[in-house]
Every structure is written in C-alpha cells, then in structure tokens.
Design a protein around this motif. Structure first.
Motif, PDB file in Angstrom:
ATOM      1  N   HIS A 287      15.949  31.530  56.637  1.00  0.00           N
ATOM      2  CA  HIS A 287      15.914  30.816  57.952  1.00  0.00           C
ATOM      3  C   HIS A 287      15.064  31.836  58.959  1.00  0.00           C
ATOM      4  N   GLY A 288      15.675  33.163  59.238  1.00  0.00           N
ATOM      5  CA  GLY A 288      15.165  33.989  60.143  1.00  0.00           C
ATOM      6  C   GLY A 288      14.409  33.278  61.495  1.00  0.00           C
ATOM      7  N   LEU A 289      15.315  32.798  62.223  1.00  0.00           N
ATOM      8  CA  LEU A 289      14.991  32.092  63.631  1.00  0.00           C
ATOM      9  C   LEU A 289      14.024  32.857  64.614  1.00  0.00           C
ATOM     10  N   GLU A 290      14.667  33.993  64.784  1.00  0.00           N
ATOM     11  CA  GLU A 290      14.116  35.174  65.632  1.00  0.00           C
ATOM     12  C   GLU A 290      13.859  36.400  65.055  1.00  0.00           C
ATOM     13  N   ILE A 291      12.649  36.948  64.760  1.00  0.00           N
ATOM     14  CA  ILE A 291      12.378  38.157  63.667  1.00  0.00           C
ATOM     15  C   ILE A 291      11.433  38.847  64.980  1.00  0.00           C
ATOM     16  N   THR A 292      12.168  39.840  65.076  1.00  0.00           N
ATOM     17  CA  THR A 292      11.401  40.991  66.055  1.00  0.00           C
ATOM     18  C   THR A 292      10.060  41.582  65.713  1.00  0.00           C
ATOM     19  N   ASP A 293       9.278  42.103  66.276  1.00  0.00           N
ATOM     20  CA  ASP A 293       8.123  42.893  65.482  1.00  0.00           C
ATOM     21  C   ASP A 293       8.679  43.909  64.910  1.00  0.00           C
ATOM     22  N   ALA A 294       9.602  44.896  65.141  1.00  0.00           N
ATOM     23  CA  ALA A 294       9.872  45.869  64.359  1.00  0.00           C
ATOM     24  C   ALA A 294      10.447  45.400  62.934  1.00  0.00           C
ATOM     25  N   GLN A 295      11.362  44.234  63.025  1.00  0.00           N
ATOM     26  CA  GLN A 295      11.998  43.604  62.118  1.00  0.00           C
ATOM     27  C   GLN A 295      10.686  43.137  60.909  1.00  0.00           C
ATOM     28  N   ILE A 296       9.743  42.517  61.343  1.00  0.00           N
ATOM     29  CA  ILE A 296       8.800  42.104  60.643  1.00  0.00           C
ATOM     30  C   ILE A 296       8.035  43.243  60.016  1.00  0.00           C
ATOM     31  N   ALA A 297       8.026  44.460  60.676  1.00  0.00           N
ATOM     32  CA  ALA A 297       7.500  45.646  60.236  1.00  0.00           C
ATOM     33  C   ALA A 297       8.429  46.203  58.950  1.00  0.00           C
ATOM     34  N   GLN A 298       9.498  45.982  59.243  1.00  0.00           N
ATOM     35  CA  GLN A 298      10.373  46.484  58.162  1.00  0.00           C
ATOM     36  C   GLN A 298      10.499  45.523  57.072  1.00  0.00           C
ATOM     37  N   MET A 299      10.348  44.251  57.051  1.00  0.00           N
ATOM     38  CA  MET A 299      10.064  43.441  56.066  1.00  0.00           C
ATOM     39  C   MET A 299       8.716  43.711  55.202  1.00  0.00           C
ATOM     40  N   LEU A 300       7.727  44.121  55.768  1.00  0.00           N
ATOM     41  CA  LEU A 300       6.425  44.330  55.078  1.00  0.00           C
ATOM     42  C   LEU A 300       6.554  45.838  54.368  1.00  0.00           C
TER      43      LEU A 300
END
Ligand SMILES: [Zn+2]
Length: 443
Positions: A287-300
């Motif tokens: 789902h990940g409805l609201e992912i912050t930029d920092a969280q996107i960086a962490q996912m990468l």
C-alpha cells in the motif's frame, strides 16, 4: 500436423480443457507433444517493445523456444494454436490478493459478516471460485496476502490447485498474518464478548517469533505483517496511521522468516508504522500511501519492494462530508503522489491489487489503468505484473516471461494492449503450465 486453430473470433463460448475429472488425478496436458502458439504480437515481459512474427514452442509445461514463425518444420504431432491478431503475453502475476475475502461492501455486511456468519466451508467454496476468477482473468500466479480469519485455508486451496483438483493460479500463500493487540479487526464489540480476529495478534518479540514459526511450520510462503492499522485525519488534515508492531517485534519476525528462506510483506500506510516497517527490514511495503523522500531513499538502499495497490482505495468511499469520507479521499490524493515519486526514484515496484478487498467479479486489470494514470508507461505496467512481480517472488526466468526455460504460462488479449490498456480486461486465452485453461472471445 494436428492443426487446432484457436482463432479467437470463431469462439463465442469459453472452452476449458485439461482439468482433472477425478480428484487427485491431474489432467494430462500436452505433456509429451509439442505445442506451438502463434500470435500477431508478442510482449515477452522484459523487452521494451513488442515483437512480431514469432511463435512460442512449448513442450510439456515449459517454453523451449521463442523463434520466427514458420522458421522450422514441425513434427506431425505438433499442435498449433493460432491466436490470429491477438497479442500474447506472459501469464500475469497479482502480488497482493485475498481469495478468502469477498469484498467489503458495507451494505453486504462488510468485513465482519465474513468472519462472524460465514461457515469455513462456505468461505472455502468462495475461495475456490476466487482462484478460478484470477485464472480466468489471466492471472496465472498470485501472492495471496492472508486469509482474514480463515486460518490456513490458503494452504489447502494451493494444494488442490497444484494437484489439479481445481483450476487456479500458482499461489504463494501467507496464511494467518501477524498484527498486535488492538491492531486488527474484528473490533468494536463489547469487551465481554470474544470475537474472531482477522490476524494473529502478538505482543512482544517472543510472541512475534512464535507466530512466525507457527505460520511457517504450517505452510506460509511469505509472512504478512500489519505495521499500521486505523487511519484518520488530524486537525491539520494530515493522514495519521496507528502503528502496530514495534521494530523489535518486527525484527524477530523478519529474522525468523529469513532463516527459513522466506520473506516478509508489510502492510504500511505512512508515518511511524511505515518507518518501523523499513527499520525492521521488511522485504515489501504493501500500500505505502504516503512515503517520504527519506523513506524512498531507505527503500532504494535496502532493496525494498513497493506493492502499491492503487485501485482498491477508490472503492467503498464514505460520504464526502464525514470524517472517514474525507480520510478516504485524502488517502488516494497522497497515494498517487507516492507512487509517482517512487517510480521516478527507481524503487522496485510490483503489481498488486488487494482484490478480495473489492469483489472478485470486478476486473482485476483496472489496476493497470491506475499505474499508467500515475506515471508508468503501459509497458512498465505490464512488466510490473510479469517480470518484476516474478522477481519479487524469487521466480526470475521461471514465470512472468516468454522465453526458453520459463513455465508455459501465457495469455492473449485482443489487439494492442499498449495502445489500449483496457484490452487487459478482456483476456481471451489462458495457458498455465502448458495446459489451455481458456480460449474464448473474451468477456
Ligand atoms: Zn490486502
């Protein structure tokens, strides 16, 4: 040559071939002979562009070659399936389903009635139909993301499919799932009444690890964890989601699952719960409805997958002037933005729908249109449900691709799905493991 022309236009009714008539005796597919599938266009699941003038050569349950049509003489026993002007694609993969859920329409009793009033046998019967619906719509593989109070029922359905007793997709099952006390329905009943829960509720790392062990012991291919539960809007109109497991609890689950060679999928909307999901080492964010930029960086950095399930959040909205109705609308507004940001950043994304959360009679392929709406190219959307989803499942080269060595899972749709994605709602031909399940004019 035994030429069977499944010329799509000639068929008005579905024919389904090759299913077991007797329990425990899987159908004899074209196991020994050669089958050759031809169609005007071929989308192989990984290439950027469709290709033309090809034929797929199948022996038993595997593709042995994809080559120029009519480039080699065929043995007399070869069966040719000519799909005419259709486009052939790999069998589709839905990485987020619930075959034991039948929509959550409040007027039909919503979620609760399914746990409170449906006998287990009735739920299993409907799960059998749901599995068939997935296959009819071209989904030859699914990752089913927990049974919602139906215990280990998914393990039995998967077994029946694998034994050829009932038709259905390949299944990766997650059984009972894990959340925390106060972290999953049924809820809202008097505290004096014990009601069933749609998830196994744990408190503390010891219970978390034990639940994971129990579920893995009984056949879970994935562990599903709820990292957020209720959501609402705060005074400033921001979406807030109640976190469930602690990082320590999640780490116990992840550590255990990884030890068994399995992975962990985390339902997580946003905020603290999503952060804990990433810090605890989840393999996929659901789902990940609201992912912050920092969280996107962490996912990468961590290689985390994102299975967004866009379309389901457009169903069953509460009225616009209610708190929950405002929340429902805020969720989709945030979700599209997160999807686009993650896509542009290169986060690994796989197609998932949450079907079961909406009715199995609705078209699963609606999700493709949402993916394109929020920035995927049509080819990226198709790949999200083929080669990318296969990678999520650890099945690269096995499914989600039309290439030598892969399972003979393939479908056909009318015309060009890259020009008109709605073609994916009209799957005309379905082969799974070399056996034709459906050949029709479409639905
Ligand atoms: Zn779900």
């Amino acid at each position: 040559m035994n030429r069977i022309a499944f010329l799509v236009l000639g068929f008005t009714a579905c024919v389904r071939l090759g299913f077991a008539q007797e329990p425990g005796h899987p159908a004899a597919g074209p196991a020994d002979g050669m089958v050759v599938v031809r169609a005007q266009s071929l989308i192989d699941g990984t290439a950027d562009k469709p290709r033309h003038g090809l034929e797929i050569v199948i022996r038993g349950n595997r593709i042995i070659e994809v080559r120029a049509a009519n480039s080699q003489p065929l043995p007399a026993s070869a069966q040719v399936i000519d799909l005419g002007g259709a486009t052939v694609l790999p069998g589709l993969i839905d990485a987020h389903t619930h075959i034991f859920l039948q929509g959550e329409d409040p007027a039909a009793g919503g979620y609760d009635v399914q746990l409170l009033k449906f006998p287990a046998s009735y739920r299993a019967a409907r799960a059998v139909v749901a599995a068939r619906r997935a296959l009819e719509q071209g989904f030859t593989s699914i990752r089913d993301m927990e049974t919602e109070g139906a215990g280990y029922g998914d393990v039995g359905i998967k077994q029946a499919i694998n034994e050829g007793i009932i038709p259905g997709p390949r299944m990766w099952v997650s059984t009972v799932s894990i959340s925390s006390t106060g972290g999953y329905p049924l809820e809202g009943y008097a505290p004096e009444i014990t009601v069933p829960k749609g998830s196994q509720l744990i408190d503390g790392p010891v219970e978390a690890r034990k639940a994971a062990r129990q579920q893995l012991d009984h056949g879970a291919d994935w562990i599903k964890v709820y990292m957020t539960h209720r959501s609402w809007l705060d005074a400033q109109g921001a979406l807030v989601s109640q976190p469930t497991l602690t990082v320590e609890e999640l780490k116990a689950v992840v550590d255990e699952a990884h030890g068994w060679g399995k992975k962990v999928a985390c339902h997580a909307y946003n905020g603290l719960g999503l952060q804990r999901a990433l810090d605890g080492g989840c393999d996929s964010i659901e789902h990940g409805l609201e992912i912050t930029d920092a969280q996107i960086a962490q996912m990468l950095k961590q290689g985390t997958w994102y299975v967004p399930t866009l379309q389901v959040y457009y169903t069953d909205w509460d009225p616009a002037d209610t708190d929950s109705g405002k929340r429902d609308r805020k969720r989709v507004a945030l979700h599209g933005v997160s999807f686009t940001k993650a896509l542009r950043a290169g986060v690994k994304m796989a197609f998932g729908t949450d079907v079961g959360g909406f009715k199995w009679s609705d078209p699963i392929a609606e999700e493709f249109l949402r993916e394109v709406q929020f920035g995927m190219t049509p080819m990226q959307a198709i790949q999200s449900a083929t080669s990318r989803a296969a990678e999520l499942l650890g099945q690269r080269g096995e499914i989600g691709i039309l290439a030598a060595g892969a399972h003979a899972d393939l479908i056909a749709v009318p015309g060009d799905p890259l020009a008109d994605m709605t073609a994916l709602k009209s799957v005309q031909f379905v082969m799974k493991d070399g056996v034709v399940f459906k050949s029709s004019k479409g639905e």
